[in-house]
Design a protein around this motif. Structure first.
Motif, PDB file in Angstrom:
ATOM      1  N   SER A  34       0.805  -1.220   0.000  1.00 37.99           N
ATOM      2  CA  SER A  34       0.000   0.000   0.000  1.00 37.99           C
ATOM      3  C   SER A  34       0.842   1.277   0.000  1.00 37.99           C
ATOM      4  N   PRO A  35       2.026   1.336   0.666  1.00 41.26           N
ATOM      5  CA  PRO A  35       2.818   2.566   0.573  1.00 41.26           C
ATOM      6  C   PRO A  35       3.242   2.881  -0.856  1.00 41.26           C
ATOM      7  N   VAL A  36       3.571   1.849  -1.629  1.00 41.11           N
ATOM      8  CA  VAL A  36       3.954   2.061  -3.024  1.00 41.11           C
ATOM      9  C   VAL A  36       2.733   2.507  -3.827  1.00 41.11           C
ATOM     10  N   ALA A  37       1.595   1.872  -3.596  1.00 40.99           N
ATOM     11  CA  ALA A  37       0.372   2.210  -4.320  1.00 40.99           C
ATOM     12  C   ALA A  37      -0.071   3.646  -4.042  1.00 40.99           C
ATOM     13  N   ARG A  38       0.165   4.114  -2.828  1.00 42.81           N
ATOM     14  CA  ARG A  38      -0.247   5.482  -2.495  1.00 42.81           C
ATOM     15  C   ARG A  38       0.774   6.518  -2.953  1.00 42.81           C
ATOM     16  N   ALA A  39       2.060   6.173  -2.884  1.00 36.09           N
ATOM     17  CA  ALA A  39       3.098   7.102  -3.329  1.00 36.09           C
ATOM     18  C   ALA A  39       3.147   7.203  -4.854  1.00 36.09           C
ATOM     19  N   ALA A  40       2.476   6.298  -5.541  1.00 38.83           N
ATOM     20  CA  ALA A  40       2.531   6.267  -7.007  1.00 38.83           C
ATOM     21  C   ALA A  40       1.952   7.530  -7.646  1.00 38.83           C
ATOM     22  N   ALA A  41       1.212   8.314  -6.889  1.00 37.56           N
ATOM     23  CA  ALA A  41       0.693   9.570  -7.423  1.00 37.56           C
ATOM     24  C   ALA A  41       1.827  10.515  -7.809  1.00 37.56           C
ATOM     25  N   SER A  42       3.004  10.315  -7.225  1.00 33.31           N
ATOM     26  CA  SER A  42       4.184  11.108  -7.584  1.00 33.31           C
ATOM     27  C   SER A  42       5.289  10.170  -8.055  1.00 33.31           C
ATOM     28  N   PRO A  43       5.403   9.943  -9.347  1.00 33.41           N
ATOM     29  CA  PRO A  43       6.475   9.070  -9.840  1.00 33.41           C
ATOM     30  C   PRO A  43       7.861   9.535  -9.426  1.00 33.41           C
ATOM     31  N   ALA A  44       8.070  10.854  -9.355  1.00 37.65           N
ATOM     32  CA  ALA A  44       9.391  11.371  -8.984  1.00 37.65           C
ATOM     33  C   ALA A  44       9.748  10.966  -7.560  1.00 37.65           C
ATOM     34  N   LEU A  45       8.797  11.109  -6.635  1.00 39.96           N
ATOM     35  CA  LEU A  45       9.047  10.706  -5.256  1.00 39.96           C
ATOM     36  C   LEU A  45       9.291   9.205  -5.177  1.00 39.96           C
ATOM     37  N   LEU A  46       8.460   8.434  -5.848  1.00 40.30           N
ATOM     38  CA  LEU A  46       8.569   6.977  -5.773  1.00 40.30           C
ATOM     39  C   LEU A  46       9.913   6.499  -6.320  1.00 40.30           C
ATOM     40  N   LYS A  47      10.338   7.036  -7.452  1.00 44.70           N
ATOM     41  CA  LYS A  47      11.620   6.654  -8.037  1.00 44.70           C
ATOM     42  C   LYS A  47      12.775   7.009  -7.109  1.00 44.70           C
ATOM     43  N   HIS A  48      12.735   8.220  -6.565  1.00 46.65           N
ATOM     44  CA  HIS A  48      13.813   8.662  -5.684  1.00 46.65           C
ATOM     45  C   HIS A  48      13.866   7.806  -4.424  1.00 46.65           C
ATOM     46  N   MET A  49      12.723   7.521  -3.847  1.00 45.58           N
ATOM     47  CA  MET A  49      12.682   6.752  -2.609  1.00 45.58           C
ATOM     48  C   MET A  49      13.221   5.335  -2.819  1.00 45.58           C
ATOM     49  N   LEU A  50      12.794   4.672  -3.867  1.00 47.36           N
ATOM     50  CA  LEU A  50      13.251   3.301  -4.103  1.00 47.36           C
ATOM     51  C   LEU A  50      14.726   3.260  -4.489  1.00 47.36           C
ATOM     52  N   ALA A  51      15.192   4.268  -5.219  1.00 48.75           N
ATOM     53  CA  ALA A  51      16.620   4.340  -5.535  1.00 48.75           C
ATOM     54  C   ALA A  51      17.438   4.554  -4.273  1.00 48.75           C
ATOM     55  N   SER A  52      16.906   5.330  -3.334  1.00 45.39           N
ATOM     56  CA  SER A  52      17.602   5.574  -2.075  1.00 45.39           C
ATOM     57  C   SER A  52      17.652   4.316  -1.216  1.00 45.39           C
ATOM     58  N   PHE A  53      16.575   3.540  -1.219  1.00 47.51           N
ATOM     59  CA  PHE A  53      16.597   2.251  -0.521  1.00 47.51           C
ATOM     60  C   PHE A  53      17.709   1.365  -1.088  1.00 47.51           C
ATOM     61  N   ALA A  54      17.817   1.325  -2.423  1.00 51.13           N
ATOM     62  CA  ALA A  54      18.839   0.500  -3.065  1.00 51.13           C
ATOM     63  C   ALA A  54      20.236   0.978  -2.708  1.00 51.13           C
ATOM     64  N   ALA A  55      20.419   2.290  -2.647  1.00 54.59           N
ATOM     65  CA  ALA A  55      21.726   2.837  -2.275  1.00 54.59           C
ATOM     66  C   ALA A  55      22.073   2.469  -0.838  1.00 54.59           C
ATOM     67  N   PHE A  56      21.099   2.553   0.058  1.00 49.05           N
ATOM     68  CA  PHE A  56      21.346   2.213   1.459  1.00 49.05           C
ATOM     69  C   PHE A  56      21.675   0.738   1.614  1.00 49.05           C
ATOM     70  N   ASP A  57      21.049  -0.106   0.820  1.00 48.21           N
ATOM     71  CA  ASP A  57      21.339  -1.537   0.870  1.00 48.21           C
ATOM     72  C   ASP A  57      22.791  -1.832   0.484  1.00 48.21           C
ATOM     73  N   GLN A  58      23.398  -0.935  -0.292  1.00 44.73           N
ATOM     74  CA  GLN A  58      24.786  -1.116  -0.717  1.00 44.73           C
ATOM     75  C   GLN A  58      25.771  -0.372   0.189  1.00 44.73           C
ATOM     76  N   SER A  59      25.301   0.130   1.304  1.00 43.45           N
ATOM     77  CA  SER A  59      26.151   0.918   2.197  1.00 43.45           C
ATOM     78  C   SER A  59      27.062   0.019   3.037  1.00 43.45           C
ATOM     79  N   SER A  60      27.869   0.655   3.887  1.00 38.65           N
ATOM     80  CA  SER A  60      28.833  -0.071   4.716  1.00 38.65           C
ATOM     81  C   SER A  60      28.207  -0.713   5.945  1.00 38.65           C
ATOM     82  N   LEU A  61      26.932  -0.486   6.189  1.00 31.02           N
ATOM     83  CA  LEU A  61      26.259  -1.062   7.352  1.00 31.02           C
ATOM     84  C   LEU A  61      25.772  -2.474   7.030  1.00 31.02           C
TER      85      LEU A  61
END
Length: 200
Positions: A34-61
């Motif tokens: 549901s968070p993705v379905a609701r954020a989909a009203a703004s493709p720019a926000l959704l793209k940025h948020m998911l790209a940021s999740f991917a970047a964090f997954d590749q971090s040193s933590l």
């Protein structure tokens, strides 16, 4: 009863730029969160948020450290969806850690507690981390690289929790067993932990 501010968009209803993201999320989870379905009203926000999740997954933590960052931010922001989803991801391997993160109690691992206190300070003190909190973070074995990766994770989860809270994303059935609701004691617990962290 007031009308909902946002609705959950299907792939067909979403703006064209968001449709591939919704399709990928549906494929990944087996349902459209549901968070993705609701954020989909703004493709720019959704793209940025998911790209940021991917970047964090590749971090040193480590994976567990990233979950501590996510749940600390979600706890502070009162995001029931993130708390439930990340509880589901972590509880099999770290049940005591999950229970403490959900309750706002001290973590069973001193290193992870130092990490949580840094995240709390970043959010509550707006980046002005008290010296005792910083020293405890470094003494726990973390370094400057990891501190900046904590900033990355804190930032992306602030973005996601703000979005979830604003859009009032309902909890999906897959995470219902881990439902969490903010309690009045939550804020005082966080404040007490933050105060303790600032003592020399």
């Amino acid at each position: 009863m007031p009308e909902p501010r946002f609705v959950s968009l299907t792939e067909e209803q979403a703006p064209e730029a968001a449709r591939p993201i919704l399709k990928a999320s549906q494929r990944q989870f087996g349902f459209l969160p549901s968070p993705v379905a609701r954020a989909a009203a703004s493709p720019a926000l959704l793209k940025h948020m998911l790209a940021s999740f991917a970047a964090f997954d590749q971090s040193s933590l480590s994976a567990v450290e990233r979950e501590v960052v996510a749940m600390t931010v979600a706890f502070h922001m009162g995001c029931h969806y993130c708390m439930a989803m990340h509880s589901a991801l972590l509880t099999r391997e770290q049940p005591q850690l999950v229970a403490a993160l959900r309750d706002g109690a001290p973590l069973p691992d001193a290193r992870l507690q130092a990490l949580r206190e840094l995240v709390q300070s970043l959010v509550e003190q707006r980046g002005r981390v008290p010296e005792p909190t910083w020293r405890a973070f470094i003494a726990a074995g973390f370094n400057q690289h990891q501190a900046l990766d904590v900033v990355l994770g804190t930032s992306v989860y602030l973005l996601s929790t703000l979005t979830n809270v604003l859009t009032e994303a309902p909890l999906d059935a897959a995470f219902e067993a881990f439902r969490w609701e903010p309690r009045p004691a939550t804020d005082s617990t966080l404040s007490a932990a933050s105060t303790a962290a600032q003592r020399p």
